[in-house]
Scaffold this motif. Structure first.
Motif, PDB file in Angstrom:
ATOM      1  N   SER A  56      -7.545  17.282  -7.808  1.00 17.42           N
ATOM      2  CA  SER A  56      -8.716  17.911  -8.185  1.00 17.42           C
ATOM      3  C   SER A  56     -10.158  17.310  -8.457  1.00 17.42           C
ATOM      4  N   VAL A  57      -9.839  15.788  -8.330  1.00 12.36           N
ATOM      5  CA  VAL A  57     -11.218  14.902  -8.379  1.00 12.36           C
ATOM      6  C   VAL A  57     -11.503  14.586  -6.782  1.00 12.36           C
ATOM      7  N   ALA A  58     -10.659  14.841  -5.934  1.00 11.68           N
ATOM      8  CA  ALA A  58     -10.856  14.469  -4.616  1.00 11.68           C
ATOM      9  C   ALA A  58     -11.415  15.733  -4.024  1.00 11.68           C
ATOM     10  N   LYS A  59     -12.577  16.170  -4.039  1.00  6.37           N
ATOM     11  CA  LYS A  59     -12.887  17.533  -3.624  1.00  6.37           C
ATOM     12  C   LYS A  59     -12.775  17.614  -1.930  1.00  6.37           C
ATOM     13  N   ASP A  60     -12.766  18.662  -1.485  1.00 11.19           N
ATOM     14  CA  ASP A  60     -12.834  19.081   0.168  1.00 11.19           C
ATOM     15  C   ASP A  60     -13.904  18.275   0.696  1.00 11.19           C
ATOM     16  N   ILE A 100     -12.319  10.161   7.902  1.00 15.80           N
ATOM     17  CA  ILE A 100     -13.933   9.640   7.413  1.00 15.80           C
ATOM     18  C   ILE A 100     -13.716   9.379   6.054  1.00 15.80           C
ATOM     19  N   GLU A 101     -13.845   8.193   5.330  1.00  9.39           N
ATOM     20  CA  GLU A 101     -13.393   7.505   4.337  1.00  9.39           C
ATOM     21  C   GLU A 101     -14.718   7.983   3.077  1.00  9.39           C
ATOM     22  N   GLU A 102     -14.175   8.417   1.956  1.00 12.92           N
ATOM     23  CA  GLU A 102     -14.954   8.670   0.748  1.00 12.92           C
ATOM     24  C   GLU A 102     -15.892   7.306   0.454  1.00 12.92           C
ATOM     25  N   CYS A 103     -16.916   7.356  -0.124  1.00 11.78           N
ATOM     26  CA  CYS A 103     -17.697   6.304  -0.470  1.00 11.78           C
ATOM     27  C   CYS A 103     -17.234   5.727  -1.821  1.00 11.78           C
ATOM     28  N   PRO A 104     -17.388   4.275  -1.896  1.00  8.15           N
ATOM     29  CA  PRO A 104     -16.966   3.601  -2.958  1.00  8.15           C
ATOM     30  C   PRO A 104     -18.240   3.756  -3.929  1.00  8.15           C
ATOM     31  N   PRO A 105     -18.009   3.448  -5.032  1.00  8.94           N
ATOM     32  CA  PRO A 105     -16.632   3.232  -5.837  1.00  8.94           C
ATOM     33  C   PRO A 105     -15.843   4.706  -5.840  1.00  8.94           C
ATOM     34  N   TYR A 106     -14.633   4.186  -5.834  1.00 11.46           N
ATOM     35  CA  TYR A 106     -13.618   5.309  -5.841  1.00 11.46           C
ATOM     36  C   TYR A 106     -13.189   5.913  -6.908  1.00 11.46           C
ATOM     37  N   PRO A 107     -13.507   7.217  -7.355  1.00 13.14           N
ATOM     38  CA  PRO A 107     -13.368   7.685  -8.748  1.00 13.14           C
ATOM     39  C   PRO A 107     -12.031   7.895  -9.274  1.00 13.14           C
ATOM     40  N   MET A 108     -10.922   7.754  -8.298  1.00 16.19           N
ATOM     41  CA  MET A 108      -9.755   8.504  -8.891  1.00 16.19           C
ATOM     42  C   MET A 108      -8.971   7.196  -9.598  1.00 16.19           C
ATOM     43  N   GLY A 109      -9.307   5.981  -9.457  1.00 12.97           N
ATOM     44  CA  GLY A 109      -8.693   5.141 -10.227  1.00 12.97           C
ATOM     45  C   GLY A 109      -7.188   4.942  -9.708  1.00 12.97           C
ATOM     46  N   GLY A 110      -6.301   4.431 -10.637  1.00 17.49           N
ATOM     47  CA  GLY A 110      -4.734   4.492 -10.373  1.00 17.49           C
ATOM     48  C   GLY A 110      -4.067   5.550 -10.317  1.00 17.49           C
ATOM     49  N   THR A 111      -4.668   6.828 -10.859  1.00 17.03           N
ATOM     50  CA  THR A 111      -3.797   7.899 -11.025  1.00 17.03           C
ATOM     51  C   THR A 111      -4.248   9.052 -10.049  1.00 17.03           C
ATOM     52  N   LEU A 112      -3.502   9.297  -9.076  1.00 18.54           N
ATOM     53  CA  LEU A 112      -4.127  10.314  -7.990  1.00 18.54           C
ATOM     54  C   LEU A 112      -4.119  11.665  -8.447  1.00 18.54           C
ATOM     55  N   ASP A 113      -5.100  12.311  -8.420  1.00 17.75           N
ATOM     56  CA  ASP A 113      -5.716  13.474  -8.954  1.00 17.75           C
ATOM     57  C   ASP A 113      -6.451  14.236  -7.908  1.00 17.75           C
ATOM     58  N   GLY A 150       0.834  -1.368  -0.201  1.00 14.21           N
ATOM     59  CA  GLY A 150       0.148   0.048   0.120  1.00 14.21           C
ATOM     60  C   GLY A 150       0.678   1.357  -0.129  1.00 14.21           C
ATOM     61  N   GLU A 151       0.102   2.375   0.034  1.00 11.52           N
ATOM     62  CA  GLU A 151       0.714   3.674   0.052  1.00 11.52           C
ATOM     63  C   GLU A 151      -0.231   4.779   0.271  1.00 11.52           C
ATOM     64  N   ILE A 152       0.510   5.835   0.877  1.00  8.80           N
ATOM     65  CA  ILE A 152      -0.511   6.935   1.439  1.00  8.80           C
ATOM     66  C   ILE A 152       0.239   8.255   0.879  1.00  8.80           C
ATOM     67  N   GLU A 153      -0.725   9.104   0.414  1.00 14.15           N
ATOM     68  CA  GLU A 153      -0.253  10.559  -0.070  1.00 14.15           C
ATOM     69  C   GLU A 153      -1.065  11.410   0.787  1.00 14.15           C
ATOM     70  N   GLU A 154      -0.762  12.857   0.901  1.00 14.67           N
ATOM     71  CA  GLU A 154      -1.414  13.741   1.730  1.00 14.67           C
ATOM     72  C   GLU A 154      -1.655  14.953   0.698  1.00 14.67           C
ATOM     73  N   SER A 155      -2.850  15.563   0.558  1.00 12.06           N
ATOM     74  CA  SER A 155      -3.054  16.842  -0.198  1.00 12.06           C
ATOM     75  C   SER A 155      -2.193  17.665   0.222  1.00 12.06           C
ATOM     76  N   PRO A 156      -2.171  18.766  -0.845  1.00 10.99           N
ATOM     77  CA  PRO A 156      -1.293  20.016  -0.672  1.00 10.99           C
ATOM     78  C   PRO A 156      -2.027  20.793   0.756  1.00 10.99           C
ATOM     79  N   ASP A 157      -3.082  20.824   0.822  1.00  9.37           N
ATOM     80  CA  ASP A 157      -3.683  21.540   2.023  1.00  9.37           C
ATOM     81  C   ASP A 157      -3.814  20.907   3.177  1.00  9.37           C
ATOM     82  N   LYS A 158      -3.321  19.509   3.279  1.00  8.59           N
ATOM     83  CA  LYS A 158      -3.004  18.613   4.433  1.00  8.59           C
ATOM     84  C   LYS A 158      -4.603  18.334   5.063  1.00  8.59           C
ATOM     85  N   SER A 159      -5.738  18.566   4.218  1.00  4.24           N
ATOM     86  CA  SER A 159      -7.135  18.100   4.795  1.00  4.24           C
ATOM     87  C   SER A 159      -7.440  16.919   4.368  1.00  4.24           C
TER      88      SER A 159
END
Length: 413
Positions: free
Chosen positions: A108-112, A93-106, A62-71
């Motif tokens: 701008s897709v993961a809203k606040d 609190i985790e986003e609901c599935p299905p997760y829209p981000m796929g294999g590429t971290l973006d 697995g792997e973890i990354e943090e957003s630029p605003d750290k939220s």
């Protein structure tokens, strides 16, 4: 990584392999030995200063990354499908599935969190999301959250056919200030004024209750109700909404709603009861009543009696209007409606009276050996054979009705 045994059969945990995780974050895999079931593996996301969050994984990487605003955090485990986690105060609190981000971290897709909060009620309780949202939102934002999250449902099963409405939505709104309630009411009016805006039947009563009944809102309530019926005509949850209309808008409006629901093939107990008690025209309901009068269960119902040409029903269905009726109660509603709406056909009172006729059925000959026209011993339930067509032929026998003598003879065909 640290692996070792605990007393009692449990195992310690180990970090999931991942390069360059942000400081203070890690995925942890824990092993437990469950009696009779074997080993159970659990995964948790641990973030410094926040309560651990249990997650579901399918592998050991697995792997973890943090957003630029750290939220927010994004992580994957097992398969490289990025999943978003929001950091709100000391909670995760985790986003609901299905997760829209796929294999590429973006990012701008993961809203606040504030933007995504109304959708998060799909995968957890409304109260869980609301409790976090209230810690970071203004009053106007909280009002929008109520409006946007209304009707979000959790659908369960392979066919997604079980709808769940969270009553905490309405309970929390009622507990909110009058200012927030007013803003939510106006926001829902705007949202559901759009002709393409629909709501699940399970949430319909809450929506009607929140908007409230008045001369101004009745056309909107009517439109919303019919849109929901058209979408889910046989949903059991439509019944309490119609009962609410009856209570808040009165007999005339509720009867009109019920007739239009019948036009859309909705058979709800409160609607049928309202129409049965009414003399107002309703073509679809009248057709339904006419089609049911010769049903065997109805003709055999002891609560339905006729003397001469007059029929009556031992009517015992009480308020509040029930959501479900037994077969015997359905039968009584149909006849009650026919009597009230003056739809009793000429054959019906005679058929009901024939149930009490003396049955002449000598037991000396079997039906198979009897000559045509002679009495025979057939197994006949008379009430099922007294309908509009005299002389029905059940089991190869024929009934001969003698209305003058009030007798029925069972004959070979």
């Amino acid at each position: 990584m640290d692996v070792g045994c605990h007393p009692g059969g449990g195992f310690t945990s180990q970090d999931v392999d991942g390069a360059n995780n942000p400081p203070g974050t890690k995925l942890v895999r824990s092993y437990m030995l469950v009696p009779a079931l074997g080993e159970e593996t659990r995964y948790t996301l641990q973030v410094e200063g926040h309560e651990p969050l249990r997650v579901v994984c399918s592998g050991e990487e697995g792997e973890i990354e943090e957003s630029p605003d750290k939220s927010r955090l994004a992580f994957w485990c097992g398969e490289k499908q990025w999943r978003v986690v929001y950091k709100v105060k000391d909670k995760l609190i985790e986003e609901c599935p299905p997760y829209p981000m796929g294999g590429t971290l973006d990012w701008s897709v993961a809203k606040d969190f504030k933007t995504k909060a109304p959708e998060l009620v799909r995968c957890t309780s409304f109260s869980n999301v609301s409790r976090l949202y209230r810690q970071v939102a203004t009053e106007s934002e909280l009002s929008r959250f109520f409006v946007q999250s209304f009707g979000m449902t959790e659908r369960i099963g392979a066919n997604k056919d079980i709808i769940y409405w969270d009553d905490d939505w309405l309970n929390e709104l009622v507990a909110s200030s009058e200012s927030i309630q007013g803003q939510v009411r106006e926001g829902l009016k705007v949202r559901f004024s759009r002709p393409d805006s629909t709501v699940d039947a399970s949430a319909l009563t809450a929506l009607l209750s929140t908007i409230g009944a008045s001369t101004e809102t009745e056309p909107l309530l009517h439109s919303i109700f019919l849109r929901t019926v058209a979408q889910e005509p046989r949903a059991h949850s439509l019944a309490p909404a119609l009962a609410w209309v009856h209570h808040r808008l009165g007999d005339a409006a509720a009867t009109r709603y019920a007739c239009e629901a019948m036009d859309l093939h909705s058979l709800q107990a409160p609607g049928l009861l309202l129409l049965a008690r009414s003399q107002k025209p309703c073509e679809s309901f009248d057709g339904y009543v006419a089609s049911k009068l010769d049903e065997p269960s109805l003709l055999c119902n002891p609560h339905i009696q006729c003397k001469g040409a007059e029929c009556e029903v031992a009517y015992r269905i009480t308020e509040p209007l029930p959501h479900q009726l037994t077969q015997a109660e359905w039968d009584q509603v149909v006849v009650l409606a026919a009597v009230q709406r003056k739809q009793v056909p000429a054959w019906f009172p005679r058929a009901i009276r024939r149930r009490d006729y003396v049955l002449e059925m000598p037991q000396s000959l079997a039906c198979a050996a009897a000559k045509p026209g002679t009495p025979c011993a057939c197994d006949v339930k008379v009430c099922e054979q007294v309908g509009p067509e005299a002389g029905r032929t059940p089991m190869g026998c024929k009934l001969a009705f003698d209305d003058k003598r009030r007798r029925i003879r069972v004959l070979a065909p």
